[in-house]
Design a protein around this motif. Sequence first.
Motif, PDB file in Angstrom:
ATOM      1  N   TYR A 153       0.837  -1.192   0.000  1.00 33.94           N
ATOM      2  CA  TYR A 153       0.000   0.000   0.000  1.00 33.94           C
ATOM      3  C   TYR A 153       0.879   1.252   0.000  1.00 33.94           C
ATOM      4  O   TYR A 153       1.759   1.398   0.832  1.00 33.94           O
ATOM      5  CB  TYR A 153      -0.941  -0.018   1.200  1.00 33.94           C
ATOM      6  N   GLY A 190      -8.156   8.514  -5.271  1.00 31.79           N
ATOM      7  CA  GLY A 190      -8.170   7.075  -5.499  1.00 31.79           C
ATOM      8  C   GLY A 190      -7.062   6.368  -4.740  1.00 31.79           C
ATOM      9  O   GLY A 190      -6.341   5.559  -5.303  1.00 31.79           O
ATOM     10  N   ASP A 195      -8.640  -1.406   2.928  1.00 30.60           N
ATOM     11  CA  ASP A 195      -8.260  -1.531   1.523  1.00 30.60           C
ATOM     12  C   ASP A 195      -9.382  -0.911   0.688  1.00 30.60           C
ATOM     13  O   ASP A 195     -10.540  -1.317   0.787  1.00 30.60           O
ATOM     14  CB  ASP A 195      -8.067  -3.006   1.166  1.00 30.60           C
ATOM     15  N   ALA A 196      -9.041   0.070  -0.122  1.00 26.71           N
ATOM     16  CA  ALA A 196     -10.049   0.804  -0.890  1.00 26.71           C
ATOM     17  C   ALA A 196     -10.723  -0.069  -1.946  1.00 26.71           C
ATOM     18  O   ALA A 196     -11.882   0.155  -2.285  1.00 26.71           O
ATOM     19  CB  ALA A 196      -9.411   2.023  -1.546  1.00 26.71           C
ATOM     20  N   LYS A 197     -10.029  -1.079  -2.460  1.00 28.56           N
ATOM     21  CA  LYS A 197     -10.599  -1.927  -3.508  1.00 28.56           C
ATOM     22  C   LYS A 197     -11.527  -2.991  -2.933  1.00 28.56           C
ATOM     23  O   LYS A 197     -12.598  -3.243  -3.467  1.00 28.56           O
ATOM     24  CB  LYS A 197      -9.476  -2.580  -4.314  1.00 28.56           C
ATOM     25  N   THR A 198     -11.089  -3.638  -1.855  1.00 28.94           N
ATOM     26  CA  THR A 198     -11.880  -4.743  -1.289  1.00 28.94           C
ATOM     27  C   THR A 198     -12.818  -4.285  -0.174  1.00 28.94           C
ATOM     28  O   THR A 198     -13.691  -5.034   0.234  1.00 28.94           O
ATOM     29  CB  THR A 198     -10.957  -5.836  -0.726  1.00 28.94           C
ATOM     30  N   ASN A 199     -12.601  -3.089   0.342  1.00 32.16           N
ATOM     31  CA  ASN A 199     -13.396  -2.537   1.447  1.00 32.16           C
ATOM     32  C   ASN A 199     -13.274  -3.383   2.722  1.00 32.16           C
ATOM     33  O   ASN A 199     -14.200  -3.430   3.528  1.00 32.16           O
ATOM     34  CB  ASN A 199     -14.857  -2.379   1.033  1.00 32.16           C
ATOM     35  N   ASP A 251      -4.964   3.893  -2.130  1.00 30.89           N
ATOM     36  CA  ASP A 251      -5.002   2.452  -1.866  1.00 30.89           C
ATOM     37  C   ASP A 251      -5.705   2.140  -0.545  1.00 30.89           C
ATOM     38  O   ASP A 251      -6.360   1.121  -0.413  1.00 30.89           O
ATOM     39  CB  ASP A 251      -3.581   1.877  -1.767  1.00 30.89           C
TER      40      ASP A 251
END
Length: 176
Positions: free
Chosen positions: A35, A79, A130-134, A81
Motif C-alpha cells: 500500500y 483514489g 483496503d479501498a478496492k476490497t473494502n 489504496d
Amino acid sequence: MKVLNFLFAALFLITVTSCSSARSTTRQGVDLQQYRSFTLVDNDDTYLPQISKVHKSQIENAITTEINKISPENLGVTGADVLVNYFVVVDTKTDVQTYNDYYSRRWRNLPINVELTYYKEGTLIVDMIDAKTNKTIWNGSTSSVVTSNSMEVERTINKAVASLFEQFRKDRTPKS
C-alpha cells in the motif's frame, strides 16, 4: 518486606497506567508494504458525538501529518489504496483506593476507608481499509486519561496518533 512489595506494585501500576501503548492487529495474509497511498475518510459531525469539533479537527490534523510521514508523495492523491478511518470512545472509569485507618485503634478490626475517584478515559481507534476490497487490513487503538486542559488534550492527541502510526510502521516492516 510487605512495604517493599507494596511500593514495587504501586510503581509498576503507575508505570503501566501512565503510558498506554498502542495495540494493533494486521489482517492475516496482508502485506502492508504493497500500500502506497492513504487518505483520511471524511466523516460528518454526527459520526463522533462524544467529541467536540475542535478535538475532531485536532485528531484529523494529527492523522494527516502521520499519513504524510508514511507517504510524502501522498499529497493530493485521489483514489488512494488505503482509506484511514478513526473512532473515539470516551468512558467514565472509577479508581478505587482502600486503606486502613491505623489511628483508630479502639476497635478490634481496623476500619477500612474507601476513596472513589471518577475520571474519563478516551480510546482512539484507527482502521486502515483496503479501498478496492473494502476490508480492514490494519487496526490500532490506544487509550489515555482525558483532561480538561486544552493544551494538554492536543499534546495527548498528537502523542496518541504518533504512537499508533509508529506501531503501523513497525507492522509494515518485513519480518525476517
